[in-house]
Design an enzyme around this catalytic site. Structure first.
Site, PDB file in Angstrom:
ATOM      1  N   HIS A  27      17.381  15.666  12.101  1.00 52.83           N
ATOM      2  CA  HIS A  27      17.856  14.809  11.019  1.00 52.83           C
ATOM      3  C   HIS A  27      16.668  13.955  10.566  1.00 52.83           C
ATOM      4  O   HIS A  27      15.952  13.390  11.401  1.00 52.83           O
ATOM      5  CB  HIS A  27      19.004  13.909  11.511  1.00 52.83           C
TER       6      HIS A  27
ATOM      7  N   GLU B   2      29.341  10.545   4.004  1.00 51.06           N
ATOM      8  CA  GLU B   2      29.609   9.140   4.309  1.00 51.06           C
ATOM      9  C   GLU B   2      29.533   8.334   3.023  1.00 51.06           C
ATOM     10  O   GLU B   2      29.387   7.117   3.042  1.00 51.06           O
ATOM     11  CB  GLU B   2      28.638   8.614   5.361  1.00 51.06           C
TER      12      GLU B   2
ATOM     13  N   SER C 282      24.366   7.509  12.759  1.00 50.89           N
ATOM     14  CA  SER C 282      24.409   6.133  13.260  1.00 50.89           C
ATOM     15  C   SER C 282      25.810   5.747  13.663  1.00 50.89           C
ATOM     16  O   SER C 282      26.804   6.246  13.141  1.00 50.89           O
ATOM     17  CB  SER C 282      23.921   5.176  12.178  1.00 50.89           C
TER      18      SER C 282
ATOM     19  N   ASP D 214       0.864  -1.190   0.000  1.00 46.39           N
ATOM     20  CA  ASP D 214       0.000   0.000   0.000  1.00 46.39           C
ATOM     21  C   ASP D 214       0.904   1.246   0.000  1.00 46.39           C
ATOM     22  O   ASP D 214       1.747   1.404   0.894  1.00 46.39           O
ATOM     23  CB  ASP D 214      -0.881  -0.031   1.260  1.00 46.39           C
TER      24      ASP D 214
ATOM     25  N   LYS E 221       8.388  10.835  15.472  1.00 43.46           N
ATOM     26  CA  LYS E 221       8.620   9.862  16.561  1.00 43.46           C
ATOM     27  C   LYS E 221       9.571  10.469  17.594  1.00 43.46           C
ATOM     28  O   LYS E 221       9.371  10.354  18.799  1.00 43.46           O
ATOM     29  CB  LYS E 221       9.305   8.599  16.008  1.00 43.46           C
TER      30      LYS E 221
ATOM     31  N   ASN F 273      16.386  10.411   2.006  1.00 40.20           N
ATOM     32  CA  ASN F 273      17.472  10.600   2.975  1.00 40.20           C
ATOM     33  C   ASN F 273      18.720  11.098   2.245  1.00 40.20           C
ATOM     34  O   ASN F 273      19.184  10.473   1.286  1.00 40.20           O
ATOM     35  CB  ASN F 273      17.776   9.279   3.707  1.00 40.20           C
TER      36      ASN F 273
ATOM     37  N   SER G 260      17.826   0.974  14.867  1.00 39.54           N
ATOM     38  CA  SER G 260      18.359   2.308  14.544  1.00 39.54           C
ATOM     39  C   SER G 260      17.389   3.402  14.998  1.00 39.54           C
ATOM     40  O   SER G 260      17.807   4.469  15.448  1.00 39.54           O
ATOM     41  CB  SER G 260      18.666   2.437  13.039  1.00 39.54           C
TER      42      SER G 260
ATOM     43  N   CYS H 258      25.497  10.325   9.502  1.00 45.13           N
ATOM     44  CA  CYS H 258      24.754  11.555   9.186  1.00 45.13           C
ATOM     45  C   CYS H 258      25.125  12.723  10.093  1.00 45.13           C
ATOM     46  O   CYS H 258      24.590  13.814   9.934  1.00 45.13           O
ATOM     47  CB  CYS H 258      23.258  11.309   9.291  1.00 45.13           C
TER      48      CYS H 258
ATOM     49  N   THR I 191      13.832   4.460   1.785  1.00 46.90           N
ATOM     50  CA  THR I 191      14.432   5.624   2.466  1.00 46.90           C
ATOM     51  C   THR I 191      15.768   6.016   1.830  1.00 46.90           C
ATOM     52  O   THR I 191      16.621   6.601   2.481  1.00 46.90           O
ATOM     53  CB  THR I 191      14.612   5.373   3.977  1.00 46.90           C
TER      54      THR I 191
END
Ligand code: HMG
Length: 400
Positions: free
Chosen positions: A235, A81, A310, A31, A244, A278, A203, A113, A154
């Protein structure tokens, strides 16, 4: 009175192609709202064969320097990176393409990042020590995951370039800063791979744990309380991640945390990232650009920034929007960088994805694209670049 130091000008560049995530949804029978709503992403930028971190970074920095009337920066910090060489900084290629003076220090910085936020802090220190100096920071990345992996939606590609100096026109960065480093294996990319390895759910947890740690450290070092921060800029590996994170920060600080209210408050920072995907170390600054380019007057407001890389290194810091900043924005330029992309379908995207393993191709020439700066290929292990406007017949390597 201390002289303000911060971001004077900033711009973005992205890649030539755009893949709507509806193409991925169709291919995998998912979806599409999982992408559009669930992770908050609509489109990802996909580089052409003759684009990389150097061409995107040069494209952003060229526009910045061409419209700038001040002295040439004596430092160029290139954060990425997506390194193209184990030894030579990608920034040196950009320095050559832009014809910058030899009297310049050039460095590449890496920590997932986080590195562009680290570069900003180093730049602030250099300007504090030598107030007449200016620092050019370039953040440029291509986010790549394996085909058919959970990270595939992403991916993305973009660069930002910004100038750090005293009396900045856009944002004064405040001295307080909160740090958090933890040796975790949530996301990494071994030298043998084009694509990152990631433990997706872990992560997300590492990001949120780091935010709480960095914010507590920011407060412990004189940072503003959460109620004294007018806007937040995170970020954004996918824009929902910021929702979140901020919801968790509000809970952590004992504030009401309504997820829809958080999404609405952060939305002005999402407009560009939802369209490019991203861009790793550039992403937080693309969030800032979107906020500045929006239609709300931000004069005097305090912005709280959270940078997460990360592995994991993170930092919470803040800045104030300068009076008169709106006169220094370049909204049309940013809108046209996104609009200029060519939409591609899943089959075309597959031909542009480099696959998992790094393989030596020997000498090769890339197909000519439409950008001003081109990665033209590899000759005798040396990457070659071209500024189409400056030296149509020669590459930078050939000029040296
Ligand atoms: P997943 O596991 O396939 O997705 O990938 P999911 O099942 O968790 O679904 C995602 C969301 O969509 C969920 O919402 C679903 O409910 C919702 P949530 O519960 O999270 O709020 N959803 C729907 N919504 C509306 N309509 C629907 C629908 N279906 C589902 N029909 C994952 C998610 C993040 C794991 C994946 O994208 C991934 O692995 N991404 C790469 C890792 C990443 O981005 N991590 C972020 C933190 S680490 C970081 O930021 C650093 C990084 O940038 C690298 C660096 O530092 O260099 C990555």
């Amino acid at each position: 009175m201390t002289v303000p130091v911060g971001i004077h000008d900033i711009t973005l560049a992205t890649a030539r192609y755009a893949l709507d995530l509806g193409e991925l949804a169709r291919r995998f029978d998912v979806d599409v709202n999982k992408f559009y709503t669930g992770i908050g992403q609509r489109v990802m930028s996909v580089p052409a064969e003759d684009e990389d971190i150097v061409t995107m970074g040069a494209s952003a920095a060229a526009r910045l320097l061409e419209r700038d009337g001040g002295p040439m920066p004596r430092t160029l910090l290139f954060a990425t990176e997506t390194g193209i060489d184990q030894s030579k900084s990608a920034g040196v290629y950009v320095h050559g393409l832009l014809g910058m003076p030899a009297e310049c220090r050039v460095l590449e910085l890496k920590q997932a990042c986080y590195s562009a936020a680290g570069a900003l802090q180093l730049a602030l220190g250099l300007v504090a020590r030598s107030p007449d100096e200016r620092v050019l920071v370039i953040a440029s990345d291509i986010a790549r995951y394996d085909l058919a992996s959970s990270g595939e939606a992403t991916q993305g590609a973009a660069a930002v370039a910004f100038l750090v100096q005293r009396d900045p026109a856009l944002i004064e960065i405040e001295p307080a800063s909160g740090l958090h480093t933890l040796d975790v294996q949530d996301f990494w990319r071994p030298n043998s791979r084009n694509t990152a390895l990631v433990d997706g759910k872990y992560s997300v947890k590492a990001y949120i744990d780091s935010l709480k740690g960095a914010f507590d450290d920011y407060r412990a070092h004189g940072g503003a309380s959460i109620d004294e921060i007018d806007r937040f800029c995170y970020h954004q590996p996918f824009t929902k991640m910021a929702v979140k994170a901020h919801t968790s920060l509000l809970q952590h600080t004992g504030r009401p945390a309504d997820r829809q209210a958080v999404a609405d408050a952060l939305a002005p920072t999402f407009t560009y990232n939802a369209e490019v995907g991203n861009s790793y170390t550039a992403s937080i600054f693309i969030g800032l650009l979107a906020l500045l380019d929006g239609d709300v007057d931000l004069t005097g407001e305090r912005i709280g920034f959270f940078s997460y890389g990360s592995g994991a290194v993170s930092e919470f810091f803040s800045g104030r929007v300068m009076p008169g900043y709106e006169a220094h924005l370049h909204r049309d330029e940013h809108a046209s960088a996104l609009l200029a992309r060519e939409s591609i379908d899943y089959e075309r995207y597959l031909t542009l994805h480099p696959g998992t393993e790094v393989s030596s191709r020997g000498d090769y020439t890339t197909a000519a694209g439409a950008g001003r700066f081109r990665f033209t290929g590899v000759r005798e292990h040396s990457r070659e670049y071209l500024d189409v406007e400056r030296a149509p017949e020669s590459s930078t390597a050939a000029e040296q």
